[in-house]
Structure formats: C-alpha cells, structure tokens
Scaffold this motif. Structure first.
Motif, mmCIF file in Angstrom:
data_model
loop_
_atom_site.group_PDB
_atom_site.id
_atom_site.type_symbol
_atom_site.label_atom_id
_atom_site.label_comp_id
_atom_site.label_asym_id
_atom_site.label_seq_id
_atom_site.Cartn_x
_atom_site.Cartn_y
_atom_site.Cartn_z
ATOM 1 N N ALA A 64 -4.897 7.654 -6.552
ATOM 2 C CA ALA A 64 -4.899 6.675 -5.507
ATOM 3 C C ALA A 64 -6.406 6.138 -5.300
ATOM 4 O O ALA A 64 -7.223 6.838 -5.494
ATOM 5 C CB ALA A 64 -4.534 7.477 -3.970
ATOM 6 N N TYR A 115 1.798 6.424 -7.320
ATOM 7 C CA TYR A 115 2.649 7.630 -6.814
ATOM 8 C C TYR A 115 2.707 8.669 -7.549
ATOM 9 O O TYR A 115 3.380 9.408 -7.366
ATOM 10 C CB TYR A 115 3.890 6.714 -6.676
ATOM 11 N N SER A 132 0.740 -1.123 0.039
ATOM 12 C CA SER A 132 -0.086 0.035 -0.241
ATOM 13 C C SER A 132 0.761 1.380 0.039
ATOM 14 O O SER A 132 1.978 1.296 0.557
ATOM 15 C CB SER A 132 -1.051 0.186 1.089
ATOM 16 N N PHE A 133 0.402 2.256 -0.530
ATOM 17 C CA PHE A 133 1.077 3.570 -0.507
ATOM 18 C C PHE A 133 1.310 4.068 0.898
ATOM 19 O O PHE A 133 2.309 4.561 1.272
ATOM 20 C CB PHE A 133 0.329 4.459 -1.411
ATOM 21 N N HIS A 141 1.512 14.711 -1.734
ATOM 22 C CA HIS A 141 2.441 14.050 -2.568
ATOM 23 C C HIS A 141 1.765 14.541 -3.862
ATOM 24 O O HIS A 141 2.119 13.785 -4.799
ATOM 25 C CB HIS A 141 2.454 12.614 -2.528
ATOM 26 N N THR A 201 -3.698 2.665 -1.876
ATOM 27 C CA THR A 201 -2.827 2.329 -2.943
ATOM 28 C C THR A 201 -2.563 3.430 -3.898
ATOM 29 O O THR A 201 -3.698 4.327 -3.878
ATOM 30 C CB THR A 201 -3.418 1.084 -3.633
ATOM 31 N N SER A 202 -1.530 3.287 -4.519
ATOM 32 C CA SER A 202 -1.518 4.490 -5.475
ATOM 33 C C SER A 202 -0.606 4.134 -6.653
ATOM 34 O O SER A 202 0.270 3.245 -6.599
ATOM 35 C CB SER A 202 -0.910 5.690 -4.648
#
Ligand SMILES: CC(C)(COP(=O)(O)OP(=O)(O)OC[C@H]1O[C@@H](n2cnc3c(N)ncnc32)[C@H](O)[C@@H]1OP(=O)(O)O)[C@@H](O)C(=O)NCCC(=O)NCCS
Length: 175
Positions: A107, A103, A77-78, A138, A100-101
């Motif tokens: 997400a 990045y 998971s992110f 982010h 989750t992502s």
C-alpha cells in the motif's frame, strides 16, 4: 522536487476490535483552534466534499488538481481518512489522508494534510496511524509513501525508514 521513498514495516497484526469499522467517531477533545478548544471527528467515508478538500489543500499551498481526477483517485483508493471539525453545526474538513493498495501485499499513503490552524497537536500522526492500523488489519505488510524533504522527520518519527536497501524507487514522468 526531491521525493523520499519511505517504507513502514511492522509485524504486528491488529485484532478486529482494533480496526474501527465505524464511518465516524469522536476522535479527540480539547484540540486548540484559535482561542478555543474543539472536538475533532474522524471519518473513513469516501463521500467527502471535493471543494472542501481543495480548500484544505490550498491552505498548505498545494498545487490544484482537476476535481474530476481527485474524485476518481478517492473512489479508487483503498481507504481514506478525514478529520472534521464541527463549526456551528457544519462539518469543516481539517485533515485528510488516503492510501492505495493491491489489497494483498503493498500500500502507498498519499495526500497527508492537516489545516495549518490545527497542526502540531498530533492530528497528522493520528491520520497516518489510522491508515497503518487499517492496512495492518488487512495484513498488508509493506507500506510506502513519498515524502517532501521537509516532512521526512515527521514520517521517521512515525516509524518510516528511508528506502532501506539503497535507492530502489524509480520514477517516470511525462516529458
Ligand atoms: C506534515 C503534517 C501532516 C503534520 O501534521 P501535524 O498535525 O502538524 O503533525 P503532528 O502534530 O502529529 O506531529 C507529530 C510530530 O512530528 C513533528 N512534525 C510535524 N510536522 C513536521 C515537519 N514538517 N517536519 C518535522 N517534524 C514535524 C511534530 O513536531 C511532532 O513531533 P513531536 O511528537 O516530537 O511533538 C502537516 O504539517 C501538514 O499538513 N503539512 C503540509 C502538507 C504536507 O507537507 N504533507 C505531507 C506530504 S508528503
């Protein structure tokens, strides 16, 4: 099960100071737990006790999943956010959520849960806002989740909107 795809879009990018990097902090005092007031701690440490997480998920009636796969999901998971209560020196998991992502752009939030004994006091909102805060830090701009019908209002109150351009979400399940 009917699932709603919900999106959260917010142009505000949070400053570094807003995005707490600490693994654990006192989150809130005076949360009602049975007949007393307690403190709840928030943590982003992925190293959580999986049996405690299973018990928390049991408490809201979720179907059990293999712990080995849950561990893999958490590790990949992110970010995760957990809420703990300190009972006689022992950390007791009372809330959980993860995202989750890719990045960069997208997400998805999963597994948002608060123990029934502590629901209705703002902790679910804090879990979701904490995840949004960190994702926005982010610069991740599209945040989605899948909501059971009975929690759609909970997420709408937090700024999520049902699939804005009609039904774009599609699913594939093994037969
Ligand atoms: C959904 C859940 C995480 C909410 O946690 P919580 O700590 O009770 O939520 P909060 O106290 O922050 O509630 C925030 C607001 O949403 C409302 N709300 C909470 N749960 C709701 C629900 N199921 N339906 C509609 N509104 C809800 C609250 O009344 C509150 O409204 P208010 O600000 O007007 O008082 C919690 O009920 C839970 O764990 N449910 C079981 C697991 C689950 O269904 N998770 C979602 C998976 S998609």
């Amino acid at each position: 099960m009917t699932l709603w795809t919900l999106f959260f879009k917010n142009s505000k990018i949070l400053s570094e100071s807003d995005s707490a990097q600490s693994k654990e902090l006192v989150l809130i005092n005076n949360i009602q737990y049975k007949d007393k007031l307690v403190e709840i701690y928030l943590s982003t440490d992925k190293n959580i006790n999986l049996n405690d997480l299973e018990k928390l998920c049991d408490s809201v009636g979720w179907i059990r999943r293999p712990l080995r796969k849950v561990k893999t999901a958490i590790n990949n998971s992110f970010l995760i956010v957990s809420l703990f209560q300190n009972i006689d020196g022992n950390k007791c998991l009372v809330g959980f959520a993860r995202a989750t992502s890719d990045y960069a752009f997208n997400a998805t939030i999963w597994d948002v849960v608060v123990h029934p004994d502590l629901q209705g006091q703002g902790l679910g909102s804090i879990l979701v806002y904490e995840i949004i805060k960190k994702l926005r830090y982010h610069e991740i701009s599209t945040i989605t989740l899948f909501a059971d019908p009975d929690v759609v209002m909970f997420y709408k109150n937090l700024g999520f909107i049902p699939d804005p351009n009609g039904i774009r979400g599609m699913f594939w399940y093994p037969k």
